[in-house]
Design an enzyme around this catalytic site. Structure first.
Site, PDB file in Angstrom:
ATOM      1  N   ILE A 151       0.993  -1.298   0.033  1.00 34.68           N
ATOM      2  CA  ILE A 151       0.050   0.053  -0.034  1.00 34.68           C
ATOM      3  C   ILE A 151       0.654   1.202  -0.121  1.00 34.68           C
ATOM      4  O   ILE A 151       0.419   2.384  -0.227  1.00 34.68           O
ATOM      5  CB  ILE A 151      -1.053   0.004   1.161  1.00 34.68           C
ATOM      6  N   LYS A 152       2.161   1.195   0.318  1.00 36.63           N
ATOM      7  CA  LYS A 152       2.834   2.451   0.642  1.00 36.63           C
ATOM      8  C   LYS A 152       3.203   3.054  -0.800  1.00 36.63           C
ATOM      9  O   LYS A 152       3.737   4.313  -0.948  1.00 36.63           O
ATOM     10  CB  LYS A 152       4.076   1.986   1.273  1.00 36.63           C
ATOM     11  N   ASP A 153       3.135   2.167  -1.873  1.00 34.05           N
ATOM     12  CA  ASP A 153       3.331   2.996  -3.261  1.00 34.05           C
ATOM     13  C   ASP A 153       2.331   4.251  -3.565  1.00 34.05           C
ATOM     14  O   ASP A 153       2.568   4.900  -3.966  1.00 34.05           O
ATOM     15  CB  ASP A 153       2.876   1.847  -4.457  1.00 34.05           C
TER      16      ASP A 153
END
Length: 453
Positions: A42-44
């Site tokens: 999700i950090k993208d």
């Protein structure tokens, strides 16, 4: 249809119903599979948002260097974006993080500096402090600062929250996610509460972190802080991205429960998820009595299992930490399955002929060699034969002249798989030493006998 570059594929991740790991939960539970992002987490989302906002503000200039303290996933998102946009990356991380995460960052050309975990955030050795120092020293650099950079929360407010609302047709009743920087849950939670104030936002914390107590008492208790294994959630300070007014409740999950549930997700749902995903499901199970049959729960599956192959997905790693029950054969069970045997050793000053006579009289094939009570080598039938073929007079030589490297040592909890991997044509046995100094030898035949029971 095609995309102009890999960054355009970020977001719009699927919701998948969980069926088996949520057994006992009355509500419908859907997992938001963030591993479908190009960096498998999700950090993208927030990595790209932070970069774009920094570019617009003039903080990040062409040819610049991105610096960040990261547990791996944010670094991956930043590194991918940097490849497309032409930036360099220097990341600091902790020695708690999996080797796979560090290797993955380096695969995208990033420089990674590993720092000690068990130091205060203000300590100059901490990965927070080292990244800040680098930002001051490296020309034309920008520190992403994911913990306090509110572009983190905004990315999830603009993307993750609306996606969940649309995918559930506005029927979502609970959002559950691990809290590290706080950006995911605070951003997506804020959007969802604006659509429906009754939606519950639950954060998953870990023992050794300060979030839960601070939420419930307003007290930042340093006595709550101690080292923990779980990756990606919990902190020993309060990031600005953690919006405690949005998060209704924090639930703490043990390292063991998180690790074992991580494996269960793969085995029961076919979803190869990361460590924090195990924490989320384990935490949700702890709160199952608060859920009703018509509730619709969305849990965030933050990252991918490939980052944890050497940890949560490794039986020996789990066994070493007491997380895995002794379901498989170990050195202990091998010894229990055979008759008591007193190990025979021979001193290195003895002659090869004495070794031959000992091996012959006891009908054995190898002997550990000692010197002043310490194991310094081994002598086997093969060693003796090779030495006699080279020199028939070797029978009178000292054993120290013909012995080979000692057998490998294992401990009482070493798995049969590990022991077997140590057995070879050069090592036909392994040695085990107890705390009281007692020593045992485990041979190939012992392993075969134990597996035949």
């Amino acid at each position: 249809m095609w995309y102009n570059n890999i960054l355009e594929t970020i977001g719009n991740t699927p919701l998948v119903k969980l069926n088996k790991v949520t057994d006992g939960i009355k509500a419908t539970v859907l997992a938001k599979i963030e591993t479908n992002n190009p960096g498998n987490s999700i950090k993208d989302r927030m990595a790209l948002k932070m970069i774009e906002d920094a570019e617009q503000a003039g903080f990040l200039k062409p040819g610049g260097t991105i610096i960040e303290g990261t547990s791996g996933n944010t670094g991956m998102g930043l590194a991918i974006a940097a490849v497309i946009k032409g930036y360099k990356c220097i990341f600091t991380t902790t020695d708690k993080q999996s080797k796979e995460k560090v290797d993955a960052l380096r695969a995208f050309g990033a420089e990674v500096i590993v720092c000690p975990t068990n130091v205060e955030p203000e300590d100059p050795r901490s990965y927070y402090s080292v990244s800040s120092r680098l930002q001051r020293e490296v020309p034309n650099s920008w520190k992403a600062n994911q913990y306090d950079n509110l572009s983190n929360s905004m990315a999830n407010y603009e993307q993750t929250g609306p996606e969940i609302w649309e995918q559930t047709n506005g029927k979502v009743t609970h959002l559950v996610a691990g809290v590290g920087t706080g950006g995911t849950l605070s951003g997506a939670g804020k959007y969802l509460k604006e659509q429906n104030p009754n939606i519950k936002i639950w954060g998953i914390d870990t023992y050794g972190s300060v979030f839960k107590k601070y939420k419930e008492t307003g007290i930042f208790d340093k006595n709550e802080i101690y080292p923990y294994i779980t990756e990606g959630i919990g902190e020993d300070f309060l990031p600005q991205n953690v919006d405690f007014s949005v998060i209704d409740h924090f639930e703490k999950v043990t390292d063991k429960d998180a690790a074992l549930m991580t494996r269960e997700i793969a085995r029961k749902e076919g979803i190869f998820a990361g460590n924090s995903c195990g924490s989320v499901v384990a935490g949700l199970l702890q709160m199952k009595d608060q859920l009703k049959e018509d509730d619709l729960v969305v849990v965030i599956f933050h990252d991918h299992g490939t980052r944890y192959l050497g940890k949560m997905y490794n039986d020996d790693w789990l066994r070493e930490r007491g997380f895995l029950k002794d379901e498989k054969l170990t050195a202990k069970s091998i010894l229990q399955n055979r008759d008591n045997q007193e190990i025979v050793t021979i001193d290195s000053d003895k002659s090869v002929l004495e070794a031959i006579n000992t091996i012959k009289s006891l009908n054995i094939s190898q002997l550990p060699v000692t010197q002043q009570g310490m194991v310094v080598g081994k002598i086997t039938e093969t060693d003796i034969l090779n030495s006699l073929l080279e020199n028939p007079a070797a029978k009178s030589h000292k054993i120290s002249e013909v012995m080979t490297k000692p057998f490998p040592f294992v401990d009482i909890n070493t798995s049969i798989e590990k022991i077997s991997s140590l057995i070879s044509k050069d090592n036909t046995a392994v040695l085990l030493e107890y705390e009281n100094g007692k020593m045992e030898i485990i041979t190939q035949f012992d392993i075969i006998s134990a597996m035949s029971v």
